[in-house]
Motif scaffolding. Structure first.
Motif, PDB file in Angstrom:
ATOM      1  N   MET A   1       0.819  -1.207   0.000  1.00  0.00           N
ATOM      2  CA  MET A   1       0.000   0.000   0.000  1.00  0.00           C
ATOM      3  C   MET A   1       0.855   1.261   0.000  1.00  0.00           C
ATOM      4  N   SER A   2       1.904   1.253   0.808  1.00  0.00           N
ATOM      5  CA  SER A   2       2.783   2.421   0.862  1.00  0.00           C
ATOM      6  C   SER A   2       3.478   2.646  -0.479  1.00  0.00           C
ATOM      7  N   GLU A   3       3.785   1.534  -1.175  1.00  0.00           N
ATOM      8  CA  GLU A   3       4.435   1.657  -2.479  1.00  0.00           C
ATOM      9  C   GLU A   3       3.493   2.328  -3.483  1.00  0.00           C
ATOM     10  N   LEU A   4       2.235   1.892  -3.494  1.00  0.00           N
ATOM     11  CA  LEU A   4       1.250   2.497  -4.378  1.00  0.00           C
ATOM     12  C   LEU A   4       1.067   3.976  -4.051  1.00  0.00           C
ATOM     13  N   LEU A   5       1.005   4.281  -2.767  1.00  0.00           N
ATOM     14  CA  LEU A   5       0.833   5.673  -2.356  1.00  0.00           C
ATOM     15  C   LEU A   5       2.008   6.521  -2.803  1.00  0.00           C
ATOM     16  N   GLN A   6       3.221   5.954  -2.746  1.00  0.00           N
ATOM     17  CA  GLN A   6       4.399   6.692  -3.195  1.00  0.00           C
ATOM     18  C   GLN A   6       4.322   6.989  -4.688  1.00  0.00           C
ATOM     19  N   PHE A   7       3.875   6.003  -5.457  1.00  0.00           N
ATOM     20  CA  PHE A   7       3.720   6.217  -6.903  1.00  0.00           C
ATOM     21  C   PHE A   7       2.654   7.277  -7.178  1.00  0.00           C
ATOM     22  N   LEU A   8       1.587   7.255  -6.394  1.00  0.00           N
ATOM     23  CA  LEU A   8       0.526   8.232  -6.585  1.00  0.00           C
ATOM     24  C   LEU A   8       1.012   9.641  -6.271  1.00  0.00           C
ATOM     25  N   PHE A   9       1.795   9.783  -5.199  1.00  0.00           N
ATOM     26  CA  PHE A   9       2.353  11.095  -4.862  1.00  0.00           C
ATOM     27  C   PHE A   9       3.236  11.609  -5.996  1.00  0.00           C
ATOM     28  N   SER A  10       4.064  10.719  -6.522  1.00  0.00           N
ATOM     29  CA  SER A  10       4.943  11.103  -7.619  1.00  0.00           C
ATOM     30  C   SER A  10       4.137  11.495  -8.859  1.00  0.00           C
ATOM     31  N   GLY A  11       3.108  10.713  -9.165  1.00  0.00           N
ATOM     32  CA  GLY A  11       2.296  10.992 -10.341  1.00  0.00           C
ATOM     33  C   GLY A  11       1.518  12.285 -10.230  1.00  0.00           C
ATOM     34  N   VAL A  12       0.983  12.556  -9.051  1.00  0.00           N
ATOM     35  CA  VAL A  12       0.226  13.791  -8.861  1.00  0.00           C
ATOM     36  C   VAL A  12       1.142  15.005  -8.973  1.00  0.00           C
ATOM     37  N   THR A  13       2.366  14.874  -8.473  1.00  0.00           N
ATOM     38  CA  THR A  13       3.308  15.996  -8.534  1.00  0.00           C
ATOM     39  C   THR A  13       3.643  16.355  -9.972  1.00  0.00           C
ATOM     40  N   VAL A  14       4.090  15.368 -10.750  1.00  0.00           N
ATOM     41  CA  VAL A  14       4.454  15.658 -12.140  1.00  0.00           C
ATOM     42  C   VAL A  14       3.207  15.961 -12.960  1.00  0.00           C
ATOM     43  N   GLY A  15       2.084  15.349 -12.588  1.00  0.00           N
ATOM     44  CA  GLY A  15       0.834  15.627 -13.285  1.00  0.00           C
ATOM     45  C   GLY A  15       0.385  17.067 -13.101  1.00  0.00           C
ATOM     46  N   ALA A  16       0.689  17.651 -11.942  1.00  0.00           N
ATOM     47  CA  ALA A  16       0.343  19.049 -11.709  1.00  0.00           C
ATOM     48  C   ALA A  16       1.114  19.963 -12.666  1.00  0.00           C
ATOM     49  N   VAL A  17       2.359  19.614 -12.938  1.00  0.00           N
ATOM     50  CA  VAL A  17       3.145  20.396 -13.903  1.00  0.00           C
ATOM     51  C   VAL A  17       2.521  20.270 -15.293  1.00  0.00           C
ATOM     52  N   TYR A  18       2.182  19.040 -15.684  1.00  0.00           N
ATOM     53  CA  TYR A  18       1.545  18.847 -16.989  1.00  0.00           C
ATOM     54  C   TYR A  18       0.216  19.595 -17.058  1.00  0.00           C
ATOM     55  N   ALA A  19      -0.513  19.631 -15.937  1.00  0.00           N
ATOM     56  CA  ALA A  19      -1.793  20.331 -15.917  1.00  0.00           C
ATOM     57  C   ALA A  19      -1.600  21.825 -16.150  1.00  0.00           C
ATOM     58  N   LEU A  20      -0.559  22.407 -15.550  1.00  0.00           N
ATOM     59  CA  LEU A  20      -0.286  23.830 -15.778  1.00  0.00           C
ATOM     60  C   LEU A  20       0.050  24.098 -17.240  1.00  0.00           C
ATOM     61  N   VAL A  21       0.836  23.213 -17.841  1.00  0.00           N
ATOM     62  CA  VAL A  21       1.166  23.370 -19.260  1.00  0.00           C
ATOM     63  C   VAL A  21      -0.104  23.231 -20.099  1.00  0.00           C
ATOM     64  N   ALA A  22      -0.936  22.256 -19.763  1.00  0.00           N
ATOM     65  CA  ALA A  22      -2.185  22.055 -20.502  1.00  0.00           C
ATOM     66  C   ALA A  22      -3.107  23.263 -20.363  1.00  0.00           C
ATOM     67  N   LEU A  23      -3.126  23.896 -19.196  1.00  0.00           N
ATOM     68  CA  LEU A  23      -3.940  25.097 -19.015  1.00  0.00           C
ATOM     69  C   LEU A  23      -3.429  26.231 -19.899  1.00  0.00           C
ATOM     70  N   GLY A  24      -2.095  26.309 -20.072  1.00  0.00           N
ATOM     71  CA  GLY A  24      -1.539  27.289 -20.992  1.00  0.00           C
ATOM     72  C   GLY A  24      -1.978  27.034 -22.423  1.00  0.00           C
ATOM     73  N   PHE A  25      -1.961  25.770 -22.830  1.00  0.00           N
ATOM     74  CA  PHE A  25      -2.480  25.416 -24.158  1.00  0.00           C
ATOM     75  C   PHE A  25      -3.934  25.855 -24.305  1.00  0.00           C
ATOM     76  N   GLY A 255       6.603   2.635 -12.133  1.00  0.00           N
ATOM     77  CA  GLY A 255       6.737   1.894 -10.888  1.00  0.00           C
ATOM     78  C   GLY A 255       6.490   0.406 -11.029  1.00  0.00           C
ATOM     79  N   TYR A 256       5.500   0.029 -11.826  1.00  0.00           N
ATOM     80  CA  TYR A 256       5.112  -1.375 -11.901  1.00  0.00           C
ATOM     81  C   TYR A 256       5.630  -2.086 -13.153  1.00  0.00           C
ATOM     82  N   LEU A 257       6.020  -1.317 -14.164  1.00  0.00           N
ATOM     83  CA  LEU A 257       6.595  -1.939 -15.359  1.00  0.00           C
ATOM     84  C   LEU A 257       8.056  -1.523 -15.489  1.00  0.00           C
ATOM     85  N   SER A 258       8.294  -0.415 -16.150  1.00  0.00           N
ATOM     86  CA  SER A 258       9.657   0.092 -16.317  1.00  0.00           C
ATOM     87  C   SER A 258       9.580   1.558 -16.718  1.00  0.00           C
ATOM     88  N   SER A 259      10.555   2.332 -16.276  1.00  0.00           N
ATOM     89  CA  SER A 259      10.584   3.748 -16.645  1.00  0.00           C
ATOM     90  C   SER A 259      10.763   3.923 -18.151  1.00  0.00           C
TER      91      SER A 259
END
Length: 290
Positions: A1-25, A255-259
């Motif tokens: 569970m902690s591993e999944l949560l760590q991946f989610l934290f990472s995804g939300v962080t980088v996703g927020a950057v992508y969201a800002l770029v998408a808002l600019g688009f 996280g679950y396959l490969s970078s």
């Protein structure tokens, strides 16, 4: 569970950057129906100019403000020098112009700055916060909060202000907007300035985590574009959700396959979604009277 949560934290962080770029688009698209592929370079400039000014001895908040203002000015210059002279050209031609602007900005950044990878201190320190067995950096909260605040601001702008509605009217029919008294040139200038400023803000918030260099812009542009398309091009809510989803897909795949597969997985999902929902998750099908 902690591993999944760590991946989610990472995804939300980088996703927020992508969201800002998408808002600019979204801003540029709503004003002109043009997809501005220089948007990723605005993110790069936000990080690089902040690093440069901070390294020169300026306080970090002032350096960040200078970066945002300078990038917004560059956005206005692109509109005035490249987009407005080509008014009336096919949309594809305008998109090619933005790609050319992206290449020009990247080359200029390489000459003005350097080819090295840079960063600057996080806003609230580097001590991670522990939640449910996983950790998240305080800077990640700045990134996520920044994306949510910008989204809320754009939602109010488009739905509650006359100027925001003027932007939508300009996108729908530029000539009709002019006939009812809308200054479409000002709308375009404002849209490019806000879009560039949002991109620069994304770069300022993300650099302490992702680092920055002259060449990072193209990656942000592609992922932000993917997020905007996934959510529905021109829809701020879709840009926010699409950006976060792209980040989560990347993080879970890495996280679950490969970078090595994270980039491919994100775009495969885009293809699948657009195959079944051509207008994205929140896009509306346009109708025309004939």
């Amino acid at each position: 569970m902690s591993e999944l949560l760590q991946f989610l934290f990472s995804g939300v962080t980088v996703g927020a950057v992508y969201a800002l770029v998408a808002l600019g688009f979204t801003l540029i698209y709503n004003a002109s129906d043009v997809v501005n592929f220089a948007q990723g370079e605005f993110v790069m400039l936000g990080g690089m100019i902040t690093w440069f000014a901070y390294a020169a001895g300026l306080p970090l908040p002032l350096a960040a403000l200078i970066a945002i203002v300078a990038t917004a000015a560059l956005g206005v210059a692109i509109n005035k020098l490249a987009i407005e002279p080509a008014r009336g050209a096919p949309v594809v031609s305008l998109i090619i112009i933005t790609i050319g602007a992206s290449i020009f900005i990247q080359g200029g950044a390489q000459l003005i700055f350097d080819k090295q990878i840079h960063t600057f201190p996080a806003f609230s320190g580097d001590e991670p916060l522990r939640i449910g067995g996983a950790t998240i950096l305080p800077q990640s909260l700045w990134v996520i909060g920044g994306a949510l605040v910008i989204f809320a601001g754009l939602w109010v702008f488009f739905t509650r202000t006359l100027l925001g509605r003027a932007v939508l009217a300009t996108s729908n029919n530029r000539l009709a907007a002019q006939l009812v008294g809308i200054n479409t040139n000002f709308v375009m200038t404002l849209s490019f300035a806000l879009s560039a400023a949002i991109g620069a803000l994304a770069g300022v918030l993300a650099t302490p985590i992702t680092l920055t260099a002259y060449s990072v812009g193209i990656g942000f542009a592609l992922k932000g574009f993917a997020g905007a398309m996934l959510g529905g091009m021109g829809n701020p809510k879709g840009a926010l959700v699409g950006g976060f989803l792209i980040g989560l897909i990347e993080a879970l795949t890495a996280g679950y396959l490969s970078s090595q597969y994270k980039d491919a997985a994100a775009f495969i999902v885009i293809l699948l979604v657009l195959f079944f929902l051509p207008h994205g998750l929140f896009g509306r099908q346009a109708t025309q009277r004939v």
